[in-house]
Every structure is written in C-alpha cells, then in structure tokens.
Design a protein around this motif. Structure first.
Motif, PDB file in Angstrom:
ATOM      1  N   ASN A 248       0.820  -1.245   0.187  1.00 59.95           N
ATOM      2  CA  ASN A 248      -0.113   0.219  -0.008  1.00 59.95           C
ATOM      3  C   ASN A 248       0.714   1.289   0.085  1.00 59.95           C
ATOM      4  O   ASN A 248       0.271   2.432  -0.007  1.00 59.95           O
ATOM      5  N   ALA A 249       2.155   1.187  -0.121  1.00 64.89           N
ATOM      6  CA  ALA A 249       3.072   2.148  -0.173  1.00 64.89           C
ATOM      7  C   ALA A 249       3.553   2.319  -1.295  1.00 64.89           C
ATOM      8  O   ALA A 249       4.074   1.604  -2.145  1.00 64.89           O
ATOM      9  N   TRP A 250       3.656   3.648  -1.964  1.00 62.79           N
ATOM     10  CA  TRP A 250       3.990   3.888  -3.308  1.00 62.79           C
ATOM     11  C   TRP A 250       5.202   4.825  -3.362  1.00 62.79           C
ATOM     12  O   TRP A 250       5.163   5.962  -2.674  1.00 62.79           O
ATOM     13  N   ALA A 251       6.177   4.803  -4.398  1.00 64.06           N
ATOM     14  CA  ALA A 251       7.162   5.675  -4.363  1.00 64.06           C
ATOM     15  C   ALA A 251       7.860   5.651  -5.700  1.00 64.06           C
ATOM     16  O   ALA A 251       7.689   4.638  -6.693  1.00 64.06           O
ATOM     17  N   ILE A 252       8.422   6.468  -6.000  1.00 64.46           N
ATOM     18  CA  ILE A 252       9.394   6.585  -7.330  1.00 64.46           C
ATOM     19  C   ILE A 252      10.786   6.334  -6.692  1.00 64.46           C
ATOM     20  O   ILE A 252      11.330   7.265  -5.682  1.00 64.46           O
ATOM     21  N   TYR A 253      11.317   5.347  -7.021  1.00 66.35           N
ATOM     22  CA  TYR A 253      12.827   4.816  -6.274  1.00 66.35           C
ATOM     23  C   TYR A 253      13.887   5.434  -7.131  1.00 66.35           C
ATOM     24  O   TYR A 253      14.889   5.856  -6.506  1.00 66.35           O
ATOM     25  N   TYR A 254      13.497   5.437  -8.393  1.00 68.07           N
ATOM     26  CA  TYR A 254      14.516   6.390  -9.180  1.00 68.07           C
ATOM     27  C   TYR A 254      14.259   6.259 -10.674  1.00 68.07           C
ATOM     28  O   TYR A 254      13.205   5.359 -10.907  1.00 68.07           O
ATOM     29  N   ALA A 255      14.686   6.976 -11.595  1.00 66.37           N
ATOM     30  CA  ALA A 255      14.254   7.123 -12.965  1.00 66.37           C
ATOM     31  C   ALA A 255      15.364   6.115 -13.541  1.00 66.37           C
ATOM     32  O   ALA A 255      16.710   6.431 -13.112  1.00 66.37           O
ATOM     33  N   THR A 256      15.191   5.871 -14.714  1.00 63.26           N
ATOM     34  CA  THR A 256      16.242   5.157 -15.662  1.00 63.26           C
ATOM     35  C   THR A 256      16.083   5.994 -17.030  1.00 63.26           C
ATOM     36  O   THR A 256      14.929   5.731 -17.638  1.00 63.26           O
ATOM     37  N   VAL A 257      17.306   6.428 -17.419  1.00 65.50           N
ATOM     38  CA  VAL A 257      17.315   7.074 -18.627  1.00 65.50           C
ATOM     39  C   VAL A 257      18.081   6.248 -19.806  1.00 65.50           C
ATOM     40  O   VAL A 257      19.310   5.986 -19.566  1.00 65.50           O
ATOM     41  N   GLY A 258      17.437   5.975 -20.941  1.00 65.08           N
ATOM     42  CA  GLY A 258      18.157   5.299 -21.746  1.00 65.08           C
ATOM     43  C   GLY A 258      18.357   5.940 -22.973  1.00 65.08           C
ATOM     44  O   GLY A 258      17.535   6.824 -23.584  1.00 65.08           O
ATOM     45  N   VAL A 259      19.675   5.889 -23.518  1.00 65.26           N
ATOM     46  CA  VAL A 259      20.111   7.022 -24.403  1.00 65.26           C
ATOM     47  C   VAL A 259      20.838   5.945 -25.695  1.00 65.26           C
ATOM     48  O   VAL A 259      21.695   5.216 -25.444  1.00 65.26           O
ATOM     49  N   THR A 260      20.433   5.874 -26.773  1.00 62.40           N
ATOM     50  CA  THR A 260      20.797   5.263 -27.969  1.00 62.40           C
ATOM     51  C   THR A 260      21.297   6.066 -28.869  1.00 62.40           C
ATOM     52  O   THR A 260      20.747   6.993 -29.349  1.00 62.40           O
ATOM     53  N   ALA A 261      22.539   5.773 -29.702  1.00 61.69           N
ATOM     54  CA  ALA A 261      22.948   6.685 -30.542  1.00 61.69           C
ATOM     55  C   ALA A 261      24.113   5.902 -31.501  1.00 61.69           C
ATOM     56  O   ALA A 261      24.561   4.952 -31.332  1.00 61.69           O
ATOM     57  N   GLN A 262      24.105   6.612 -32.659  1.00 66.00           N
ATOM     58  CA  GLN A 262      25.087   5.919 -33.580  1.00 66.00           C
ATOM     59  C   GLN A 262      26.437   6.790 -33.953  1.00 66.00           C
ATOM     60  O   GLN A 262      26.148   8.146 -34.014  1.00 66.00           O
ATOM     61  N   THR A 263      27.469   6.359 -34.220  1.00 58.83           N
ATOM     62  CA  THR A 263      28.585   6.965 -34.726  1.00 58.83           C
ATOM     63  C   THR A 263      28.736   7.193 -36.174  1.00 58.83           C
ATOM     64  O   THR A 263      27.697   6.672 -36.947  1.00 58.83           O
ATOM     65  N   ALA A 264      29.084   8.558 -36.389  1.00 62.30           N
ATOM     66  CA  ALA A 264      29.210   8.825 -38.006  1.00 62.30           C
ATOM     67  C   ALA A 264      29.774   7.507 -38.716  1.00 62.30           C
ATOM     68  O   ALA A 264      30.695   7.096 -38.286  1.00 62.30           O
ATOM     69  N   ALA A 265      29.386   7.496 -40.024  1.00 58.97           N
ATOM     70  CA  ALA A 265      29.720   6.574 -40.936  1.00 58.97           C
ATOM     71  C   ALA A 265      31.157   7.095 -41.497  1.00 58.97           C
ATOM     72  O   ALA A 265      31.244   8.446 -41.627  1.00 58.97           O
ATOM     73  N   SER A 266      32.048   6.159 -41.733  1.00 58.71           N
ATOM     74  CA  SER A 266      33.339   6.792 -42.426  1.00 58.71           C
ATOM     75  C   SER A 266      33.180   7.054 -43.798  1.00 58.71           C
ATOM     76  O   SER A 266      32.110   6.808 -44.480  1.00 58.71           O
TER      77      SER A 266
END
Length: 266
Positions: A248-266
């Motif tokens: 019956n107890a509620w909380a936000i314990y933490y957030a998770t941020v997911g970041v996806t990216a691509q390196t430049a092609a040669s």
C-alpha cells in the motif's frame, strides 16, 4: 574506476549475486528492446560493459550467433566467469584503460555503469573509440534525483526521503553524479552522434514490486555507507525496508534514462 570506488565492492557474494539477478529480472526487457532498436543481428561484434550476472551478454550472444562475438568486461567477473559460450569472451578490466587491439564493435552497451565513475567522460570516450564507424552505443543510467515517497505511513515516508538524501550524499561524497542519467542526452549531443534516441522511465512502484525489492536489497547492503553520510539512521534503514515491502506504499525509487546513438559512418 577502481574496485574501491564501486559502492558494492564489499558486498557478500551471494547477496550481490541475488541483487544483480533481481536487476536483470526487472530491467532486462527494456534493455533488450533498446538494443534491438539498433538492428543487432547475426555476425555483429558487441561489447557489454559492466557485465553483472551476465544475462544481457548471453542474450546478445544468442542474437549474434556463432559467427558473432560478445566481449563482456567488468571490474569483477566472478558472476560471469563460468559462462561457457564459444562466442563470449570475459575480460576483467577497467573500461577506461581497456586495450583491445584490432577490435571494432558494432555495438557497445552499458547499464548502471557510468554513475559509479567520477570521470565517466573518460569511460564513455573509450566506449566510443571501440566502436566501428556507424556503430551503435546504448547507455542506461539512473537518475536518483527523481526519488521520493508518494504514499504510505508518515513515519516510513519520512525515513524513505531521508534515505534518498543519504543516497544523494553518498554519491556526492564520492564525486559521482546521482542525477547522471537525466544529463546523458545533452552529453551525447555534444559528441556529434547520430540517430539520438532518448527514453526516460520513471516508474511509480508500490512495495513488493521488482524495483522496490531491488532498492531494498541495495539499501541493506549499503546501510553503513548511507548512515555514514549523516543523513539517515539505522531506524530509517529499517523503515525504508518495511516501506519497500508494503504493497500500500508507493514511491518513485529512481528513474532510468536510456540513450541510444550511432557514430558517424566513415
């Protein structure tokens, strides 16, 4: 990052393995979806940084197939040393100083790693250096600044918020950023990466849920460190644990941020 910097270094083997496996049960599904979004397929070469108990590395190994490769790197490889897969290599090393000659990866993944490294920029730069042109990086980091008790017994809520302040102070005392996750997108922008994708998961969870259980396990293991900050007491630790079990107890314990990216092609 030396082993002495990692907050869970002194944890007992069984308790730490259980904690890592609990993290896998709660967060692997989201991690897999983020990794799948890169187009991971057979023959890819992947680097798993902070291998933990090994579930993500083993899953990627199944995806890339026998002609692919997964290198699992961790400061402490005791939980992955017994992986017996021909396309998985386990290395005990610090990613900041990892030397891998003639290896360029299609994908680098790390979950809850950079937050434990004061000079995380060095680790991130090394991960990017190990990617081939057009390679993908997937980073998932927590944001503890989002943590707060929402509903529950007043005494327990107060203790939860004090423990949350102790967590923030513990990271600050170690020159680590407790809100690193929420700052990652801006960091990635400065690196000139392509195809930037950002997800911010902020689950509102009740006691007994997966994330509440994970945080209870972490709090039990890190109780002395939290108390040492002066922000929380042993009673607060006990109240936090009771809160995390109360459905019956509620909380936000933490957030998770997911970041996806691509390196430049040669």
């Amino acid at each position: 990052m030396s082993k002495s910097q990692y907050v869970f270094t002194d944890s007992q083997y069984v308790k730490e393995l259980e904690r890592l496996q609990a993290i896998e049960q709660v967060f692997d599904l989201a991690s897999r979806k983020r990794i799948q979004a890169t187009g991971i397929t057979v023959d890819w070469r992947c680097l798993e940084v902070g291998a933990g108990a090994g579930s993500v590395a083993q899953w990627m190994a199944a995806v890339v197939g026998e002609n692919g490769k997964v290198v699992a790197v961790d400061l402490d490889t005791r939980f992955v040393a017994n992986i017996q897969l021909p396309n998985v290599e386990v290395l005990e090393a610090d990613i900041r100083h990892l030397s891998l000659e003639n290896r360029s990866f299609d994908l680098v993944h790390a979950r809850y790693v950079l937050i434990h490294i004061p000079d995380f920029q060095v680790a991130l730069a090394r991960m990017l250096d190990l990617l081939k042109p057009g390679g993908w990086i997937v980073i998932e980091e927590p944001d503890f600044s989002a943590a707060r008790a929402i509903t529950g017994e007043e005494r327990a809520c107060d203790s939860v918020n004090r423990v949350n302040r102790a967590i923030l102070q513990m990271f600050a005392d170690r020159n680590m950023d407790y809100a690193l996750g929420v700052k990652l997108p801006a960091t990635f922008q400065t690196l000139g990466l392509r195809q930037l994708s950002v997800e911010n998961d902020v689950p509102l969870s009740n006691g007994g849920s997966g994330i509440a259980t994970v945080m209870k396990m972490s709090t039990v293991q890190l109780a002395e460190k939290y108390i040492a900050t002066g922000e929380a007491t042993q009673d607060d630790i006990e109240q936090y644990c009771l809160f995390s079990e109360d459905r019956n107890a509620w909380a936000i314990y933490y957030a998770t941020v997911g970041v996806t990216a691509q390196t430049a092609a040669s």
